[in-house]
Motif scaffolding. Structure first.
Motif, mmCIF file in Angstrom:
data_model
loop_
_atom_site.group_PDB
_atom_site.id
_atom_site.type_symbol
_atom_site.label_atom_id
_atom_site.label_comp_id
_atom_site.label_asym_id
_atom_site.label_seq_id
_atom_site.Cartn_x
_atom_site.Cartn_y
_atom_site.Cartn_z
ATOM 1 N N CYS A 23 2.708 -6.544 4.875
ATOM 2 C CA CYS A 23 2.675 -7.778 5.661
ATOM 3 C C CYS A 23 4.098 -8.247 5.932
ATOM 4 O O CYS A 23 4.940 -8.224 5.043
ATOM 5 C CB CYS A 23 1.902 -8.861 4.918
ATOM 6 S SG CYS A 23 0.191 -8.409 4.629
ATOM 7 N N PRO A 54 0.486 -14.354 6.821
ATOM 8 C CA PRO A 54 0.798 -13.038 6.262
ATOM 9 C C PRO A 54 0.618 -12.985 4.739
ATOM 10 O O PRO A 54 0.125 -11.995 4.203
ATOM 11 C CB PRO A 54 2.262 -12.807 6.646
ATOM 12 C CG PRO A 54 2.495 -13.704 7.816
ATOM 13 C CD PRO A 54 1.631 -14.897 7.578
ATOM 14 N N ALA A 55 1.003 -14.045 4.060
ATOM 15 C CA ALA A 55 0.824 -14.083 2.605
ATOM 16 C C ALA A 55 -0.654 -14.101 2.243
ATOM 17 O O ALA A 55 -1.078 -13.430 1.287
ATOM 18 C CB ALA A 55 1.526 -15.306 2.021
ATOM 19 N N ALA A 58 -1.987 -10.580 2.505
ATOM 20 C CA ALA A 58 -1.559 -9.745 1.374
ATOM 21 C C ALA A 58 -2.381 -10.057 0.127
ATOM 22 O O ALA A 58 -2.835 -9.149 -0.576
ATOM 23 C CB ALA A 58 -0.064 -9.951 1.106
ATOM 24 N N PHE A 70 4.913 -7.306 0.813
ATOM 25 C CA PHE A 70 5.270 -8.418 1.686
ATOM 26 C C PHE A 70 6.767 -8.378 1.960
ATOM 27 O O PHE A 70 7.555 -8.233 1.049
ATOM 28 C CB PHE A 70 4.909 -9.737 1.010
ATOM 29 C CG PHE A 70 5.026 -10.923 1.921
ATOM 30 C CD1 PHE A 70 6.225 -11.593 2.043
ATOM 31 C CD2 PHE A 70 3.948 -11.345 2.667
ATOM 32 C CE1 PHE A 70 6.337 -12.671 2.893
ATOM 33 C CE2 PHE A 70 4.047 -12.432 3.509
ATOM 34 C CZ PHE A 70 5.257 -13.091 3.623
#
Length: 71
Positions: A23, A54-55, A58, A70
């Motif tokens: 990510c 994005p986090a 993940a 990440f």
């Protein structure tokens, strides 16, 4: 709920395998009001919660048993 797993990989002991999901993005901290159904200016306090799309992707991937990284 079925748990997803990634296929086994062989790699040298000195080098980690690449993650299944990578990510890219920014981590955010959301400030969440401790009071419900009030205006922002009327809230008595806030709690910090990690976030950012994005986090979240993940974390979700890891919870499903997939390796994730990440950047």
């Amino acid at each position: 709920m079925k748990k997803f797993t990634s296929p086994s990989r062989s790699s040298s002991p000195s080098k980690s395998p690449s993650p299944d999901v990578l990510c890219l993005g920014e981590l955010l901290i959301d400030f969440v009001s401790t009071d419900r159904d009030v205006n922002l200016s009327q809230s008595g306090g806030f709690v910090k919660a990690p976030g950012g799309a994005p986090a979240n992707v993940a974390v979700s991937a890891v919870r499903m048993g997939v390796s994730a990284g990440f950047i």
